[in-house]
Scaffold this motif. Structure first.
Motif, mmCIF file in Angstrom:
data_model
loop_
_atom_site.group_PDB
_atom_site.id
_atom_site.type_symbol
_atom_site.label_atom_id
_atom_site.label_comp_id
_atom_site.label_asym_id
_atom_site.label_seq_id
_atom_site.Cartn_x
_atom_site.Cartn_y
_atom_site.Cartn_z
ATOM 1 N N TRP A 134 73.413 8.442 -45.377
ATOM 2 C CA TRP A 134 74.398 7.571 -46.324
ATOM 3 C C TRP A 134 75.469 8.495 -47.062
ATOM 4 C CZ3 TRP A 134 74.710 2.531 -46.098
ATOM 5 C CH2 TRP A 134 74.962 1.770 -47.251
ATOM 6 N N PRO A 135 76.720 7.964 -47.388
ATOM 7 C CA PRO A 135 77.635 8.512 -48.231
ATOM 8 C C PRO A 135 77.139 8.524 -49.650
ATOM 9 C CG PRO A 135 78.608 6.392 -47.368
ATOM 10 C CD PRO A 135 77.066 6.747 -46.738
ATOM 11 N N LEU A 136 77.086 9.644 -50.251
ATOM 12 C CA LEU A 136 76.886 9.639 -51.476
ATOM 13 C C LEU A 136 77.540 10.289 -52.582
ATOM 14 C CD1 LEU A 136 72.963 10.766 -51.116
ATOM 15 C CD2 LEU A 136 73.912 8.511 -51.863
ATOM 16 N N THR A 137 77.831 9.997 -53.721
ATOM 17 C CA THR A 137 78.603 10.456 -54.898
ATOM 18 C C THR A 137 77.577 11.163 -55.889
ATOM 19 O OG1 THR A 137 80.462 8.899 -54.217
ATOM 20 C CG2 THR A 137 80.519 10.196 -56.531
ATOM 21 N N VAL A 138 77.944 12.214 -56.270
ATOM 22 C CA VAL A 138 77.250 12.621 -57.657
ATOM 23 C C VAL A 138 78.494 12.895 -58.617
ATOM 24 C CG1 VAL A 138 77.238 14.738 -56.474
ATOM 25 C CG2 VAL A 138 75.800 14.568 -58.435
ATOM 26 N N ASN A 139 78.262 12.428 -59.650
ATOM 27 C CA ASN A 139 79.159 12.734 -60.976
ATOM 28 C C ASN A 139 78.281 13.541 -62.028
ATOM 29 O OD1 ASN A 139 81.075 10.990 -59.699
ATOM 30 N ND2 ASN A 139 79.839 9.115 -60.299
ATOM 31 N N ALA A 140 78.880 14.512 -62.500
ATOM 32 C CA ALA A 140 77.945 15.262 -63.511
ATOM 33 C C ALA A 140 78.965 15.688 -64.498
ATOM 34 C CB ALA A 140 77.016 16.097 -62.637
ATOM 35 N N VAL A 141 78.572 15.993 -65.891
ATOM 36 C CA VAL A 141 78.737 16.846 -66.829
ATOM 37 C C VAL A 141 78.085 17.897 -67.393
ATOM 38 C CG1 VAL A 141 80.463 14.821 -67.599
ATOM 39 C CG2 VAL A 141 78.227 15.107 -68.629
ATOM 40 N N SER A 142 78.357 18.898 -67.763
ATOM 41 C CA SER A 142 77.705 20.045 -68.119
ATOM 42 C C SER A 142 78.071 20.694 -69.612
ATOM 43 C CB SER A 142 77.591 21.168 -66.924
ATOM 44 O OG SER A 142 77.146 22.130 -67.521
ATOM 45 N N GLY A 143 77.277 21.256 -70.086
ATOM 46 C CA GLY A 143 77.731 22.242 -71.250
ATOM 47 C C GLY A 143 78.336 23.437 -70.565
ATOM 48 N N TYR A 144 79.474 23.915 -71.598
ATOM 49 C CA TYR A 144 80.289 24.883 -70.821
ATOM 50 C C TYR A 144 79.832 26.240 -70.679
ATOM 51 C CZ TYR A 144 81.154 26.115 -76.079
ATOM 52 O OH TYR A 144 80.901 26.512 -77.223
ATOM 53 N N SER A 145 78.569 26.354 -71.330
ATOM 54 C CA SER A 145 77.610 27.803 -71.199
ATOM 55 C C SER A 145 77.326 27.964 -69.514
ATOM 56 C CB SER A 145 76.580 27.658 -71.711
ATOM 57 O OG SER A 145 75.543 26.595 -71.343
ATOM 58 N N GLY A 146 77.463 26.753 -68.789
ATOM 59 C CA GLY A 146 77.217 27.037 -67.367
ATOM 60 C C GLY A 146 78.373 27.829 -66.469
ATOM 61 N N GLY A 147 79.674 27.759 -67.271
ATOM 62 C CA GLY A 147 80.821 28.499 -66.652
ATOM 63 C C GLY A 147 80.970 30.182 -66.730
ATOM 64 N N GLY A 148 79.856 30.684 -67.478
ATOM 65 C CA GLY A 148 79.990 32.216 -67.745
ATOM 66 C C GLY A 148 80.845 32.436 -68.855
ATOM 67 N N LYS A 149 80.977 33.731 -68.837
ATOM 68 C CA LYS A 149 81.535 34.455 -70.169
ATOM 69 C C LYS A 149 82.910 33.959 -70.308
ATOM 70 C CE LYS A 149 78.501 38.692 -70.438
ATOM 71 N NZ LYS A 149 78.849 40.183 -70.423
ATOM 72 N N ALA A 150 83.851 33.865 -69.244
ATOM 73 C CA ALA A 150 85.125 33.529 -69.194
ATOM 74 C C ALA A 150 85.279 32.089 -69.734
ATOM 75 C CB ALA A 150 85.694 33.528 -67.819
ATOM 76 N N LEU A 151 84.475 30.917 -69.326
ATOM 77 C CA LEU A 151 84.536 29.591 -69.716
ATOM 78 C C LEU A 151 84.302 29.359 -71.122
ATOM 79 C CD1 LEU A 151 85.676 26.830 -68.904
ATOM 80 C CD2 LEU A 151 83.192 26.441 -67.825
ATOM 81 N N ILE A 152 83.142 30.168 -71.373
ATOM 82 C CA ILE A 152 82.432 30.209 -72.939
ATOM 83 C C ILE A 152 83.434 30.851 -73.761
ATOM 84 C CG2 ILE A 152 80.941 31.199 -74.367
ATOM 85 C CD1 ILE A 152 78.863 31.375 -72.109
ATOM 86 N N GLU A 153 84.210 31.836 -73.483
ATOM 87 C CA GLU A 153 85.522 32.333 -74.557
ATOM 88 C C GLU A 153 86.639 31.269 -74.469
ATOM 89 O OE1 GLU A 153 86.542 36.004 -72.813
ATOM 90 O OE2 GLU A 153 84.532 36.894 -73.118
ATOM 91 N N ARG A 154 86.859 30.785 -73.501
ATOM 92 C CA ARG A 154 87.962 29.587 -73.185
ATOM 93 C C ARG A 154 87.632 28.658 -74.258
ATOM 94 N NH1 ARG A 154 90.100 26.507 -67.738
ATOM 95 N NH2 ARG A 154 91.808 25.379 -68.964
ATOM 96 N N PHE A 155 86.437 27.917 -74.332
ATOM 97 C CA PHE A 155 85.999 26.897 -75.115
ATOM 98 C C PHE A 155 86.005 27.352 -76.416
ATOM 99 C CE2 PHE A 155 85.323 24.124 -71.563
ATOM 100 C CZ PHE A 155 85.377 23.099 -71.977
ATOM 101 N N ASP A 156 85.463 28.488 -76.834
ATOM 102 C CA ASP A 156 85.168 28.968 -78.149
ATOM 103 C C ASP A 156 86.561 29.203 -78.872
ATOM 104 O OD1 ASP A 156 82.389 28.665 -78.100
ATOM 105 O OD2 ASP A 156 82.118 30.777 -77.617
#
Length: 305
Positions: A134-156
């Motif tokens: 079956w063709p499935l779609t998954v939509n998701a939102v996450s906190g920015y900590s999951g992106g590692g140091k670079a994304l954390i610094e970008r959001f901060d």
């Protein structure tokens, strides 16, 4: 008798969270390296081979390199990277789905998004309620900590940044483990995003129930999930359909996984939803849970409940 544990990459976000969960445990002794030797290959090789159990909190290539540095059959490994999640010889670290983590020498921690997706989808495929092709779609939102140091610094550093949609070229590294461990013929269409919350995650799989060859009822879907996670203390299958599900901007750590099934009264459509902490059951909490199983410790010791 204590188990010696070396966290390779202990200074990163996941490594720090694991250390917090292991702090004060008398059944463990942590092998540590001074800051000036954390990237010294000879020092790392020695620590990797001296420890009874190693937890890798590294980028994928570095995780593969670390495994190659282990030259004895005694040291067991939990890899929190995505390097080995579909690799032969590795046990997938999602014990609630029947993977034998306790007996494994090499365990690959699930990704945060796949944890929610697989909890919702794998039980339905196994129960025959969802065709594997079956063709499935998954939509998701996450906190920015999951992106590692670079994304954390970008959001901060950018207070105007509130939402980031990514993976737009398809081929996200989490998709192979979603497909393989759910037993799917086709890769799901994965639409991830990051929001201005440090931690937390909501993963959603929408289903056109009426289009399925044998449309399952909401009750049947709930029964399949409840049967899969019966006796699993970290997973709750909720029977209600709340009007909203929320993520807090500054949520506390949490190692649980919550599942819901939303459906319209006619049973035509459904939204399967998982909520978890991307740094908890999606990373550090799962690693500690797997460690406990591998060393025969009480399964919930050190976890945040």
């Amino acid at each position: 008798m204590t188990t010696s544990v070396f966290i390779d990459g202990a200074a990163g976000t996941t490594g720090l969270e694991i250390r917090e969960r292991l702090a004060g445990r008398e059944d463990l002794s942590l092998v540590t390296l001074p800051d000036d030797r954390r990237k010294d290959q000879a020092a790392r090789r020695e620590a990797l081979n001296d420890a009874d159990l190693v937890i890798l909190c590294l980028p994928d290539d570095a995780a593969r390199e670390a495994v190659a540095l282990i030259d004895n059959p005694r040291t067991r490994v939990i890899d929190a990277s995505s390097a080995h999640r579909v690799a032969g010889g590795w046990t997938y670290g999602f014990p609630e789905l029947g993977f034998d983590v306790a007996a494994a020498a090499r365990v690959s921690n699930p990704g945060c998004y796949p944890t929610g997706f697989l909890a919702l989808v794998a039980p339905l495929v196994r129960a025959g309620l969802l065709p594997p092709d079956w063709p499935l779609t998954v939509n998701a939102v996450s906190g920015y900590s999951g992106g590692g140091k670079a994304l954390i610094e970008r959001f901060d550093s950018d207070p105007e940044l509130a939402y980031r949609s990514y993976g737009l070229a398809m081929g996200h590294k989490h998709v192979p483990e979603m497909q393989q461990h759910a037993g799917l013929a086709h890769a799901p269409l994965f639409a991830p995003a990051v929001v201005r919350a440090f931690r937390g995650m909501i993963v959603e799989v929408p289903l056109q129930l009426a289009a399925l060859p044998s449309p399952p009822s909401r009750a049947a879907v709930l029964d399949a999930l409840a049967a899969t996670f019966d006796g699993a203390p970290l997973v709750t299958v909720h029977q209600d359909q709340p009007a909203e599900l929320l993520m807090a901007r500054d949520a506390a750590p949490d190692d649980r996984l919550d599942l819901w099934v939303f459906a319209d009264a006619a049973g035509q459509q459904a939204r399967l939803v998982a909520r978890l902490d991307n740094l908890g059951k999606g990373a550090a909490g799962a690693a500690v849970q797997n460690l406990n199983l591998m060393i025969g410790a009480p399964p919930l010791v050190g976890l945040v409940l």
